[in-house]
Design an enzyme around this catalytic site. Structure first.
Site, PDB file in Angstrom:
ATOM      1  N   TYR A  32     -22.261   3.895 -24.553  1.00  0.00           N
ATOM      2  CA  TYR A  32     -23.316   3.133 -25.230  1.00  0.00           C
ATOM      3  C   TYR A  32     -24.627   3.231 -24.470  1.00  0.00           C
ATOM      4  O   TYR A  32     -24.670   3.680 -23.322  1.00  0.00           O
ATOM      5  CB  TYR A  32     -22.908   1.667 -25.383  1.00  0.00           C
ATOM      6  CG  TYR A  32     -23.031   0.840 -24.115  1.00  0.00           C
ATOM      7  CD1 TYR A  32     -24.108  -0.040 -23.948  1.00  0.00           C
ATOM      8  CD2 TYR A  32     -22.103   0.942 -23.087  1.00  0.00           C
ATOM      9  CE1 TYR A  32     -24.229  -0.796 -22.785  1.00  0.00           C
ATOM     10  CE2 TYR A  32     -22.219   0.190 -21.933  1.00  0.00           C
ATOM     11  CZ  TYR A  32     -23.288  -0.678 -21.786  1.00  0.00           C
ATOM     12  OH  TYR A  32     -23.418  -1.413 -20.635  1.00  0.00           O
ATOM     13  N   LYS A 146     -21.819   5.382 -18.582  1.00  0.00           N
ATOM     14  CA  LYS A 146     -22.143   4.134 -19.287  1.00  0.00           C
ATOM     15  C   LYS A 146     -21.139   3.955 -20.431  1.00  0.00           C
ATOM     16  O   LYS A 146     -21.428   4.180 -21.610  1.00  0.00           O
ATOM     17  CB  LYS A 146     -23.579   4.133 -19.804  1.00  0.00           C
ATOM     18  CG  LYS A 146     -24.108   2.744 -20.148  1.00  0.00           C
ATOM     19  CD  LYS A 146     -25.596   2.780 -20.383  1.00  0.00           C
ATOM     20  CE  LYS A 146     -26.134   1.412 -20.797  1.00  0.00           C
ATOM     21  NZ  LYS A 146     -26.101   0.427 -19.694  1.00  0.00           N
ATOM     22  N   GLU A 178     -24.165  -2.790  -7.062  1.00  0.00           N
ATOM     23  CA  GLU A 178     -25.151  -3.148  -8.093  1.00  0.00           C
ATOM     24  C   GLU A 178     -24.780  -4.497  -8.685  1.00  0.00           C
ATOM     25  O   GLU A 178     -23.762  -5.098  -8.326  1.00  0.00           O
ATOM     26  CB  GLU A 178     -25.196  -2.080  -9.183  1.00  0.00           C
ATOM     27  CG  GLU A 178     -23.874  -1.860  -9.896  1.00  0.00           C
ATOM     28  CD  GLU A 178     -23.928  -0.717 -10.916  1.00  0.00           C
ATOM     29  OE1 GLU A 178     -25.041  -0.320 -11.318  1.00  0.00           O
ATOM     30  OE2 GLU A 178     -22.850  -0.237 -11.314  1.00  0.00           O
ATOM     31  N   LEU A 202     -24.360   2.678 -11.919  1.00  0.00           N
ATOM     32  CA  LEU A 202     -25.027   3.312 -13.043  1.00  0.00           C
ATOM     33  C   LEU A 202     -26.464   3.593 -12.626  1.00  0.00           C
ATOM     34  O   LEU A 202     -27.165   2.690 -12.150  1.00  0.00           O
ATOM     35  CB  LEU A 202     -25.012   2.394 -14.270  1.00  0.00           C
ATOM     36  CG  LEU A 202     -25.704   2.975 -15.499  1.00  0.00           C
ATOM     37  CD1 LEU A 202     -24.885   4.116 -16.092  1.00  0.00           C
ATOM     38  CD2 LEU A 202     -25.955   1.902 -16.540  1.00  0.00           C
TER      39      LEU A 202
END
Length: 285
Positions: A32, A146, A178, A202
């Site tokens: 996505y 992702k 993250e 990511l």
């Protein structure tokens, strides 16, 4: 009545249905992207769609659309829904077929959906900062994709919500990776640091834009791992994401970051980032 994009066709949202054997629903087998819209225009649309194509290659989902074709479709979706400030969400799954862990044959086409949502800029958070907690990073080791497999992120975000915080800062073996839905940055002695872009994070589009800004403006930026101790000792901390832009973090685990106020370097980055948006999409508040 809002419009959604489903397998290349624009249809009323009420008519958009997904089969119970869609692999995204049963396995999280898909990818996505979320693109920010300002003044009816997509910001960094090309970069998001190029990353979508990269994710598709990493898990062997064959997307039949080019980046340009997707841009045209998404621009029309934004127009039909009259989105001024908001987001476009899109996803591709491996398609619908009888449940089996192995990939289906190439005859099964991917499922593509996209929709829009109004969303204003988070002005209060940008101005005043947010709070965060630290949590262990329990996710898989391919966070560079992702994908729809977001359970670890969801659990981390829920811990933040239960602690009345905006974000969870994740770590592996005391190394910060993250946030649950953002990239994390620290500033110490005017050096800006964020985890290197490897399989454990990511590589956020906003993250990439901030690195570019720092390099262009002569700000020292290092893409390298840092520890929980570094986080606690930082002069400034901030997060970045498509919807949060450059958001200051003013407390971690109920302890103020430095003075507990938004730092000057973070404010400078916010100003530079806002100029990037304006250059692409026009004036914003």
């Amino acid at each position: 009545m809002s419009t959604v994009l489903m397998n290349g066709e624009f249809i009323p949202r009420e008519e958009a249905k997904v089969d119970i054997e869609d692999r995204g629903y049963q396995f999280g087998d898909g990818i996505y992207e979320v693109i920010r819209v300002y003044n009816g225009k997509m910001f960094t649309g090309n970069e998001h769609l190029e990353r979508l194509q990269a994710s598709s290659g990493k898990i062997n989902i064959q997307i039949s659309y080019t980046v340009h074709e997707l841009l045209v479709l998404l621009e029309e979706l934004i127009r039909r829904n009259n989105i001024h400030n908001g987001i476009v969400y899109m996803q591709f799954t491996r398609g619908t077929c009888p449940r089996n862990h192995a990939y289906p044959t190439s005859e099964v086409p991917p499922m593509f959906i996209a929709y829009t949502k109004p969303l204003e800029r988070p002005k209060e958070n940008l101005a005043n900062g947010v709070s965060a907690i630290t949590v262990e990073d329990i996710r898989w080791s391919r966070c560079d994709i992702k994908s729809l497999n977001l359970l670890g992120n969801v659990m981390a975000k829920q811990k933040a919500a239960e602690a009345n915080c905006y974000e969870s800062i994740q770590y592996r073996d005391l190394t910060v990776t993250e946030g649950s839905s953002s990239n994390i940055w620290i500033i110490k002695d005017q050096t800006i640091r964020t985890h290197e872009a490897n399989q454990y994070i990511l590589n956020g589009i906003t993250r990439q834009k901030i690195v570019e800004i720092c390099q262009r403006q002569g700000l020292e930026v290092k893409e390298e791992a840092f520890s929980i101790e570094d986080l606690i000792d930082a002069d400034e901390v901030f997060l970045s994401s498509t919807t949060s832009e450059v958001t200051p973090i003013v407390s971690v685990n109920n302890v103020p970051v430095a003075s507990g106020e938004v730092g000057e370097t973070t404010k400078t980055l916010q100003d530079y980032f806002k100029k990037e948006i304006i250059a692409c999409c026009g004036e914003i508040e």
